[in-house]
Design a protein around this motif. Structure first.
Motif, short mmCIF file in Angstrom:
data_model
loop_
_atom_site.label_atom_id
_atom_site.label_comp_id
_atom_site.label_asym_id
_atom_site.label_seq_id
_atom_site.Cartn_x
_atom_site.Cartn_y
_atom_site.Cartn_z
N GLU A 396 0.82 -1.15 0.03
CA GLU A 396 0.17 -0.09 0.06
C GLU A 396 0.89 1.40 -0.10
O GLU A 396 0.40 2.31 -0.51
N GLN A 397 2.13 1.27 0.40
CA GLN A 397 2.93 2.38 0.49
C GLN A 397 3.92 2.35 -0.56
O GLN A 397 4.64 3.50 -0.67
N ASP A 400 3.80 5.85 -3.66
CA ASP A 400 4.50 7.06 -3.24
C ASP A 400 5.84 6.93 -3.01
O ASP A 400 6.64 8.11 -3.35
N ARG A 514 10.05 -1.46 2.03
CA ARG A 514 8.73 -1.71 2.10
C ARG A 514 8.23 -3.24 2.44
O ARG A 514 7.13 -3.46 2.74
#
Length: 539
Positions: A396-397, A400, A514
């Motif tokens: 989800e990260q 960006d 991540r």
């Protein structure tokens, strides 16, 4: 048991308790809360019991209605306490017979036993120095819910369990399914007494006892002492006393009980968790993940823009001055992506790359999912799900973070090769040469137009110098422009490869932070959990 042996067993139990607690902590959020709560209760119970009197052994008498449990309690303790129990205010209250009252109070408070009686010495059983506490408990098949709950609670707390059965209901499913079978790991602190042998002839008694041993073996309690007795006639009572005394004098019952609790709790965790280790993270898996994420993050688009931008700037710096200004009307590919800027801080910048569409999102999801599936192969179900969940959270990260990584990567957009300056200087010299020749020819033309004397111009091989200057300047400028384009294309490919390496490295770093690191932590947690559980199960 010697004092040194007791210390060793206590130390080993402490190590196992610590390992069990470590396994419980590692399993938080992975295994069901109910299973972890059971383990926590075992740990709290063990901590409480070990802080209380180590000089006392608590032996509980458990039995069904009509088994003669209280009568056997009286016979073994050589008292009539259980008879008086019928006159107690409530039948849900356990009764304690104590040999060695000093120090027993806190232990009995913890057990919740209020009715306590100090008993005189009983030959073959106990005296004041023995530290024995016998508990007479309500029937475990009582119709009163509170009685059953009390029995279940104390079955999890006493040091030694004496199960009193009778010839009529010794095979009753209730006692075996609800009590004996779940306590199979506690065989070392379990005694079984077949009471009321006076109702059987010797041959039938032998057959019933043998049948009971077979049922207990199927319950997971092979080798548990099984004794026959009759509280009415006193047959076998001495044997029961001797078995209890043997357990008490070794001073190891409490430790063995807690050790069995640890084994049962650890086995329960193992059953809920499953067995196995994750395959682990390989270089190939991380490289594949980074490669797929780089494509999904439009790294090839940026690399192509770097190459085209370099070619454009190279042509603008080294091209023929007469035509290079036209390149100003062609937009810079990097600037269109909001990259290569020097007027803002890179960490505050964002790219203008096209937003991830359905294909890019699908590619990213597939890359993360395949990575998690690959590295978690072999892990038990709950742990594999936790590892996959960690990867999904990182996913989800990603958009960006990848955009920021690309924006902050040095694309060398402001770096100008030395040869640009050389070519640029030669271009202007060629331009000035051609311009000088044109000026010279212009002066000669004006003089001729006004019928003024025209001076003789120098010649080389018959060619006037002004003409040679114009031709030479133009030809040199065009040759330099063509050479600059060829050299610029070659240099652009080199720069693009360097930028590609840096961008791929930046993407790999983001993937590591991540996705890879959280997954690695999950795999490490599983490995530590298995090691802790193995230590907790080691008896």
């Amino acid at each position: 048991m010697s004092r040194h042996s007791l210390v060793r067993e206590s130390s080993a139990l402490q190590t196992r308790l610590e390992a069990l607690n470590t396994a419980r902590e590692l399993a938080e959020g992975v295994l069901p809360g109910a299973a972890l709560q059971t383990v926590l209760e075992v740990l709290e119970r063990a901590t409480s019991r070990r802080s209380l009197s180590a000089g006392h052994t608590v032996v509980g008498f458990f039995g069904a209605t009509g088994s003669g449990k209280s009568s056997l309690f009286n016979a073994v303790s050589a008292s009539s306490l259980a008879t008086a129990a019928a006159r107690r205010p409530t039948t849900s209250a356990p009764l304690a017979g104590i040999w060695g009252v000093d120090g027993s109070g806190p232990l009995l408070d913890w057990l919740g036993v209020q009715e306590r009686h100090s008993l005189p010495s009983v030959p073959g059983l106990a005296d004041d120095s023995t530290g024995l506490i016998l508990l007479d408990l309500p029937d475990f098949d009582s119709t009163k819910v509170e009685n059953r709950q009390l029995v279940q609670r104390l079955a999890g707390m006493v040091d030694v369990l004496v199960w009193v059965l009778d010839p009529q209901k010794y095979a009753d499913a209730a006692v075996h399914n609800d009590f004996l079978r779940p306590m199979a790991s506690h065989g070392s602190v379990t005694l079984v007494v077949l009471n009321q042998l006076d109702k059987l002839n010797p041959d039938d008694a032998a057959l019933v006892i043998e049948s009971l041993r077979g049922i207990l073996a199927r319950d997971g309690l092979p080798g548990v002492p099984v004794m026959g007795a009759s509280a009415l006639t006193g047959d076998g009572v001495v044997t029961v006393r001797g078995a209890i005394k043997d357990v008490v004098v070794r001073r190891e019952a409490a430790t063995r009980r807690l050790s069995a609790d640890v084994s049962a709790a650890a086995a329960g965790l193992r059953q809920v968790s499953g067995t196995g280790e994750a395959r682990g993270i390989s270089d190939g898996a991380t490289k594949t993940l980074a490669k797929e994420l780089a494509i999904a993050a439009n790294v090839p688009v940026v690399v192509d823009a770097v190459a085209r931008s370099f070619k454009r700037e190279s042509a603008r710096r080294t091209g023929w001055p007469v035509t290079r200004w036209l390149l100003r009307f062609r937009p810079d590919p990097l600037r269109r992506l909001n990259l290569g800027r020097t007027d803002t801080k890179a960490e505050l910048n964002r790219t203008s790359l096209p937003p991830a569409g359905a294909p890019e999102r699908a590619r990213t999801d597939a890359a993360v999912r395949n990575f998690a599936d690959d590295v978690s192969e072999g892990a038990p179900g709950p742990w594999r799900a936790a590892i996959r969940s960690a990867a999904r959270e990182g996913r989800e990260q990603l958009p960006d973070a990848l955009d920021q990584a690309i924006a902050t990567t040095d694309l060398k957009a402001s770096t100008r090769p030395l040869w640009w300056g050389i070519f640029n200087a030669l271009q202007w010299l060629a331009f000035l040469l051609a311009l000088g020749g044109l000026g010279w020819l212009g002066v000669l033309a004006v003089l001729g137009y006004f019928q003024m004397p025209v001076p003789e111009v120098p010649r080389t091989e018959g060619w006037p110098w002004p003409t040679l200057m114009v031709a030479g300047g133009v030809v040199l400028g065009l040759v330099l422009a063509v050479a600059g384009r060829v050299l610029g294309g070659w240099a652009a490919r080199i720069r693009a490869r360097g930028v590609a390496r840096r961008l791929n490295s930046a993407v790999a770093e983001v993937a590591g932070q991540r996705i890879v690191e959280p997954v690695k932590a999950g795999i490490g947690k599983l490995k530590s959990f298995n090691a802790a559980l193995k230590a907790a199960l080691k008896s």
